[in-house]
Write a protein that holds these residues in place. Structure first.
Motif, short mmCIF file in Angstrom:
data_model
loop_
_atom_site.label_atom_id
_atom_site.label_comp_id
_atom_site.label_asym_id
_atom_site.label_seq_id
_atom_site.Cartn_x
_atom_site.Cartn_y
_atom_site.Cartn_z
N TYR A 1 1.78 8.34 -7.45
CA TYR A 1 0.80 8.77 -6.45
C TYR A 1 1.37 8.47 -5.07
O TYR A 1 1.69 7.32 -4.75
CB TYR A 1 -0.54 8.06 -6.64
N GLU A 2 1.54 9.51 -4.27
CA GLU A 2 2.08 9.40 -2.91
C GLU A 2 3.34 8.53 -2.88
O GLU A 2 3.51 7.68 -2.02
CB GLU A 2 1.01 8.88 -1.95
N GLY A 3 4.22 8.76 -3.86
CA GLY A 3 5.50 8.08 -3.90
C GLY A 3 5.48 6.72 -4.58
O GLY A 3 6.52 6.09 -4.74
N TYR A 4 4.33 6.24 -4.99
CA TYR A 4 4.22 4.94 -5.65
C TYR A 4 4.13 5.14 -7.16
O TYR A 4 3.28 5.88 -7.65
CB TYR A 4 2.97 4.18 -5.18
N TYR A 5 4.99 4.44 -7.89
CA TYR A 5 4.97 4.50 -9.35
C TYR A 5 3.85 3.58 -9.86
O TYR A 5 3.76 2.42 -9.47
CB TYR A 5 6.31 4.05 -9.93
N ASP B 1 -12.96 7.57 6.58
CA ASP B 1 -11.77 8.31 7.03
C ASP B 1 -12.20 9.25 8.16
O ASP B 1 -12.93 10.21 7.94
CB ASP B 1 -11.18 9.10 5.86
#
Length: 131
Positions: free
Chosen positions: A67-71, A88
């Motif tokens: 997710y968004e570059g995080y494993y 937000d």
């Protein structure tokens, strides 16, 4: 409790919603769910003040993913940040201001501002039916 807090904190909003209810059904009858279409301002208040406490539990991932570059490994504990989602500023302008009218337009609930309930108020993930 959060609804009561809002009504006690914003006396002007409380007076407006009391007037709306009184105008629609009178001051001697309790409101019923079937009266909700007559309560535009009350609907906007409920939309502005979503209940998010139930959405705060931990979840375990059933598979690995990115997710968004995080494993994220299978079996990881995930905590959803309802507060961040509902504050937000790209989605909800001035999120700390209590403005029920942001959800109304020309006498109806407007679709111009995303309903917070559709973002985070009712939990995340699959629902499991217990037998």
């Amino acid at each position: 409790m959060s609804f009561l807090f809002v009504m006690l904190t914003y006396a002007d909003i409380q007076r407006k919603v009391q007037q709306e209810i009184g105008s629609a059904i009178g001051f001697n009858l309790p409101p019923e769910l079937s009266d909700m279409p007559d309560f535009l301002y009350l609907s906007a208040i409920v939309t502005e003040n979503p209940i998010t406490a139930a959405a705060g539990g931990p979840y375990l991932t059933t598979d690995e993913g990115v997710y968004e570059g995080y494993y994220i490994p299978k079996g990881s504990m995930i905590l959803a940040n309802s507060y961040a989602m509902l504050h937000d500023e790209n989605i909800f302008p001035n999120p700390t201001d209590f403005k029920p009218k942001r959800f109304t337009k020309s006498g109806v609930i407007s679709g111009d501002v995303l309903d917070p309930g559709s973002v985070a108020a009712f939990g995340f993930g699959r629902r499991r039916v217990m037998q």
